[in-house]
Design a protein around this motif. Structure first.
Motif, PDB file in Angstrom:
ATOM      1  N   LEU A 167      -2.192  15.119 -19.127  1.00 42.64           N
ATOM      2  CA  LEU A 167      -2.392  15.553 -17.740  1.00 42.64           C
ATOM      3  C   LEU A 167      -3.735  15.089 -17.185  1.00 42.64           C
ATOM      4  CD1 LEU A 167      -0.439  17.205 -15.876  1.00 42.64           C
ATOM      5  CD2 LEU A 167       0.225  17.036 -18.278  1.00 42.64           C
ATOM      6  N   VAL A 168      -4.745  14.939 -18.044  1.00 44.36           N
ATOM      7  CA  VAL A 168      -6.009  14.356 -17.590  1.00 44.36           C
ATOM      8  C   VAL A 168      -5.801  12.893 -17.204  1.00 44.36           C
ATOM      9  CG1 VAL A 168      -8.293  13.586 -18.377  1.00 44.36           C
ATOM     10  CG2 VAL A 168      -7.563  15.935 -18.794  1.00 44.36           C
ATOM     11  N   LEU A 169      -5.088  12.143 -18.043  1.00 45.43           N
ATOM     12  CA  LEU A 169      -4.805  10.745 -17.715  1.00 45.43           C
ATOM     13  C   LEU A 169      -3.946  10.650 -16.454  1.00 45.43           C
ATOM     14  CD1 LEU A 169      -4.072   9.333 -21.289  1.00 45.43           C
ATOM     15  CD2 LEU A 169      -6.045   8.796 -19.838  1.00 45.43           C
ATOM     16  N   LEU A 170      -3.013  11.573 -16.293  1.00 47.10           N
ATOM     17  CA  LEU A 170      -2.176  11.583 -15.088  1.00 47.10           C
ATOM     18  C   LEU A 170      -3.034  11.746 -13.838  1.00 47.10           C
ATOM     19  CD1 LEU A 170       0.947  11.683 -14.291  1.00 47.10           C
ATOM     20  CD2 LEU A 170       0.593  14.145 -14.081  1.00 47.10           C
ATOM     21  N   GLY A 171      -4.029  12.650 -13.907  1.00 41.30           N
ATOM     22  CA  GLY A 171      -4.919  12.846 -12.775  1.00 41.30           C
ATOM     23  C   GLY A 171      -5.771  11.627 -12.478  1.00 41.30           C
ATOM     24  N   LEU A 172      -6.309  10.984 -13.524  1.00 43.60           N
ATOM     25  CA  LEU A 172      -7.125   9.785 -13.333  1.00 43.60           C
ATOM     26  C   LEU A 172      -6.301   8.659 -12.708  1.00 43.60           C
ATOM     27  CD1 LEU A 172      -9.059   9.705 -16.745  1.00 43.60           C
ATOM     28  CD2 LEU A 172     -10.039  10.179 -14.493  1.00 43.60           C
ATOM     29  N   GLY A 173      -5.093   8.461 -13.229  1.00 45.53           N
ATOM     30  CA  GLY A 173      -4.237   7.407 -12.692  1.00 45.53           C
ATOM     31  C   GLY A 173      -3.892   7.642 -11.241  1.00 45.53           C
ATOM     32  N   GLY A 221      -4.891   5.091  -8.187  1.00 45.50           N
ATOM     33  CA  GLY A 221      -3.743   4.533  -7.483  1.00 45.50           C
ATOM     34  C   GLY A 221      -3.649   4.996  -6.046  1.00 45.50           C
ATOM     35  N   PHE A 222      -3.830   6.304  -5.817  1.00 43.76           N
ATOM     36  CA  PHE A 222      -3.624   6.852  -4.474  1.00 43.76           C
ATOM     37  C   PHE A 222      -4.801   6.557  -3.548  1.00 43.76           C
ATOM     38  CE2 PHE A 222      -3.347  10.470  -1.422  1.00 43.76           C
ATOM     39  CZ  PHE A 222      -2.134  10.115  -0.852  1.00 43.76           C
ATOM     40  N   ALA A 266       0.834  -1.207   0.000  1.00 43.82           N
ATOM     41  CA  ALA A 266       0.000   0.000   0.000  1.00 43.82           C
ATOM     42  C   ALA A 266       0.867   1.255   0.000  1.00 43.82           C
ATOM     43  CB  ALA A 266      -0.935   0.008   1.209  1.00 43.82           C
ATOM     44  N   VAL A 267       1.915   1.259   0.814  1.00 44.65           N
ATOM     45  CA  VAL A 267       2.801   2.427   0.891  1.00 44.65           C
ATOM     46  C   VAL A 267       3.560   2.609  -0.423  1.00 44.65           C
ATOM     47  CG1 VAL A 267       4.845   3.376   2.042  1.00 44.65           C
ATOM     48  CG2 VAL A 267       3.023   2.329   3.407  1.00 44.65           C
ATOM     49  N   ILE A 268       4.061   1.520  -1.001  1.00 44.89           N
ATOM     50  CA  ILE A 268       4.796   1.621  -2.275  1.00 44.89           C
ATOM     51  C   ILE A 268       3.899   2.185  -3.376  1.00 44.89           C
ATOM     52  CG2 ILE A 268       5.827   0.256  -4.141  1.00 44.89           C
ATOM     53  CD1 ILE A 268       6.957  -1.596  -1.938  1.00 44.89           C
ATOM     54  N   CYS A 269       2.672   1.675  -3.468  1.00 47.66           N
ATOM     55  CA  CYS A 269       1.764   2.136  -4.523  1.00 47.66           C
ATOM     56  C   CYS A 269       1.351   3.593  -4.302  1.00 47.66           C
ATOM     57  CB  CYS A 269       0.534   1.232  -4.597  1.00 47.66           C
ATOM     58  SG  CYS A 269       0.907  -0.420  -5.239  1.00 47.66           S
ATOM     59  N   ALA A 270       1.166   3.985  -3.052  1.00 53.32           N
ATOM     60  CA  ALA A 270       0.852   5.391  -2.765  1.00 53.32           C
ATOM     61  C   ALA A 270       2.034   6.282  -3.124  1.00 53.32           C
ATOM     62  CB  ALA A 270       0.483   5.560  -1.292  1.00 53.32           C
ATOM     63  N   MET A 271       3.245   5.847  -2.761  1.00 52.25           N
ATOM     64  CA  MET A 271       4.454   6.621  -3.073  1.00 52.25           C
ATOM     65  C   MET A 271       4.599   6.814  -4.573  1.00 52.25           C
ATOM     66  SD  MET A 271       7.323   4.997  -0.509  1.00 52.25           S
ATOM     67  CE  MET A 271       8.674   5.841  -1.357  1.00 52.25           C
ATOM     68  N   VAL A 272       4.469   5.736  -5.323  1.00 54.48           N
ATOM     69  CA  VAL A 272       4.678   5.808  -6.769  1.00 54.48           C
ATOM     70  C   VAL A 272       3.594   6.642  -7.434  1.00 54.48           C
ATOM     71  CG1 VAL A 272       4.697   4.437  -8.891  1.00 54.48           C
ATOM     72  CG2 VAL A 272       6.013   3.680  -6.908  1.00 54.48           C
ATOM     73  N   SER A 273       2.332   6.431  -7.053  1.00 49.92           N
ATOM     74  CA  SER A 273       1.236   7.197  -7.657  1.00 49.92           C
ATOM     75  C   SER A 273       1.424   8.690  -7.439  1.00 49.92           C
ATOM     76  CB  SER A 273      -0.106   6.742  -7.069  1.00 49.92           C
ATOM     77  OG  SER A 273      -0.355   5.392  -7.347  1.00 49.92           O
ATOM     78  N   TYR A 274       1.753   9.068  -6.203  1.00 49.53           N
ATOM     79  CA  TYR A 274       1.891  10.485  -5.871  1.00 49.53           C
ATOM     80  C   TYR A 274       3.172  11.065  -6.477  1.00 49.53           C
ATOM     81  CZ  TYR A 274      -0.108  14.277  -3.088  1.00 49.53           C
ATOM     82  OH  TYR A 274      -0.740  15.425  -2.690  1.00 49.53           O
ATOM     83  N   ALA A 275       4.257  10.292  -6.407  1.00 51.02           N
ATOM     84  CA  ALA A 275       5.535  10.804  -6.911  1.00 51.02           C
ATOM     85  C   ALA A 275       5.472  11.037  -8.422  1.00 51.02           C
ATOM     86  CB  ALA A 275       6.663   9.827  -6.575  1.00 51.02           C
ATOM     87  N   LEU A 276       4.876  10.112  -9.162  1.00 49.44           N
ATOM     88  CA  LEU A 276       4.802  10.279 -10.610  1.00 49.44           C
ATOM     89  C   LEU A 276       3.887  11.434 -10.983  1.00 49.44           C
ATOM     90  CD1 LEU A 276       4.717   6.617 -11.970  1.00 49.44           C
ATOM     91  CD2 LEU A 276       6.649   8.182 -11.761  1.00 49.44           C
ATOM     92  N   MET A 277       2.775  11.559 -10.281  1.00 50.00           N
ATOM     93  CA  MET A 277       1.898  12.693 -10.540  1.00 50.00           C
ATOM     94  C   MET A 277       2.645  13.998 -10.319  1.00 50.00           C
ATOM     95  SD  MET A 277      -0.076  15.254  -9.056  1.00 50.00           S
ATOM     96  CE  MET A 277      -0.288  14.788  -7.337  1.00 50.00           C
TER      97      MET A 277
END
Length: 404
Positions: free
Chosen positions: A310-316, A320-321, A220-231
């Motif tokens: 950027l719309v796809l980035l927001g949806l992802g 993810g987060f 859960a922490v890894i997926c939250a980190m990656v989702s937020y960091a990439l955004m």
């Protein structure tokens, strides 16, 4: 009957937190829209243009654990008031730095603003505090949906205020102060009991190490980190890329506005999707959409590419987060809340800090043009997506008894 009572109070708290996310949260798209542009105008080295945004995230990372501890001891309201105070002070110091033309003072203001960003990160956890198990993913999702309004308010305030004074962007930081002062009054309406003081026989729960090595929590922490960091990696560079490719600051604000709308609009149904299809599938979908955002960004630098990417980035990010947050919220006990949520946000915003620092360097110092810099930013998504996707697949393949 207990769930019905709890959810009545939870729904009240959700509405307060939605309003806070909508109004107070507007300062984040405001600052993220102009932070890199203001930094570029003040910094002696353009590679440091996004450093103000990096310091906001660094301030958020460093304050996550103490803010969580304050909330555990004094209640959510105290922590949220502290966050609004940090936002107002950070805005004031940032405005003073712009007035003096001082990059170091502007950076100090950005760092202080991180205190607000940290407190805002706990809105989603506060929504779950008084909710039943059935309502919890919906409560988290609804609060995140409040960002839909902030996506409209923030960029429009940027358009109205960025050139309001002779000094560019000064008016926006003055507006940030007002947003925090006015928005803080919302927290008088919140109704979340202070956690009971632990007695001698109260279970202490797992240590931070035991928590973070639990498979479900770790993933859960890894997926939250990656989702937020990439955004953050891509969004931080977007205004620089849009302007660098020949478009206007107004175009950059519109792109960010659509992005933030996409971040929060799905929140009206993300909780329902999690309840129906399972949290792992929704997190996986979020990672796939983030990958598609990078693919669109790499396919061209027309204004349409920026909007779609950027719309796809927001949806992802949303899937993810919110999915990772829901996974985490159900994986620890109440007495572990303070240490686990603080540790989670420390790690998440640590990853976001690195991403935002890398964003400016990749954008301005990779190759000789904005196009080459934008390509480098989006290519940097690949290894992190592989990390999160691999971790999620590993969790799904684990025997059920070993996941918790």
């Amino acid at each position: 009957m207990t769930d019905q009572f709890d959810d009545k109070r939870a729904r009240r708290n959700v509405w307060v937190l939605v309003a806070a996310q909508a109004f107070l949260g507007a300062q984040m798209p405001m600052i993220f829209t102009i932070g890199g542009l203001a930094g570029q105008s003040l910094a002696s080295n353009v590679c440091l243009a996004t450093l103000p945004i990096s310091l906001i995230v660094l301030g958020s990372m460093l304050s996550a654990t103490p803010v969580s501890a304050i909330m555990q001891k004094f209640g959510r309201r105290a922590g949220f008031f502290l966050g609004a105070f940090g936002g107002a002070v950070g805005g004031a110091v940032g405005a003073y730095g712009l007035y003096l033309g001082s990059f170091p003072i502007f950076l100090i203001g950005s760092f202080i603003t991180g205190l607000y960003m940290s407190a805002q990160g706990f809105y989603r956890f506060a929504a779950a505090d008084t909710a039943s198990d059935a309502f919890r993913p919906k409560a988290i999702s609804y609060v995140m949906a409040g960002g839909l309004v902030s996506a409209v308010i923030g960029p429009q305030l940027v358009k109205a205020t960025s050139q309001a004074f002779v000094i560019p962007f000064l008016g926006t930081y003055v507006a940030v102060i007002a947003v925090n002062v006015i928005g803080a009054f919302l927290f008088f309406l919140i109704d979340i009991p202070k956690p009971a003081a632990p007695s001698a026989d109260t279970p202490r729960g797992r240590s931070r190490w035991e928590l973070i090595t639990t498979p479900r929590i770790a993933v859960a922490v890894i997926c939250a980190m990656v989702s937020y960091a990439l955004m953050n990696l891509v969004m931080t560079s977007t205004p620089l890329a849009v302007v660098g490719c020949g478009f206007t600051e107004g175009d950059a604000a519109d792109v960010v506005s659509f992005h933030v709308l996409a971040m929060f609009a799905p929140s009206f149904f993300t909780g329902h999707l999690i309840a129906r299809f399972g949290v792992e599938r929704i997190v996986a979908l979020g990672l796939l959409i983030l990958a598609s955002a990078g693919a669109v960004a790499l396919s061209g630098v027309e204004l349409e590419n920026f909007f779609v990417a950027l719309v796809l980035l927001g949806l992802g990010w949303n899937f993810g987060f919110i999915g990772a947050t829901t996974m985490l919220a159900g994986a620890h006990e109440p007495q572990e809340r303070g240490r686990m949520q603080g540790l989670n946000d420390l790690l998440v915003f640590g990853g976001v800090t690195v991403a935002s620092l890398a964003s400016g360097g990749l954008m301005n110092c990779s190759g000789g043009s904005a196009v080459e810099g934008w390509t480098a930013v989006n290519m940097a998504m690949v290894p992190l997506l592989c990390l999160a996707g691999g971790a999620l697949l590993w969790l799904v393949l684990q025997p059920k008894e070993q996941k918790v």
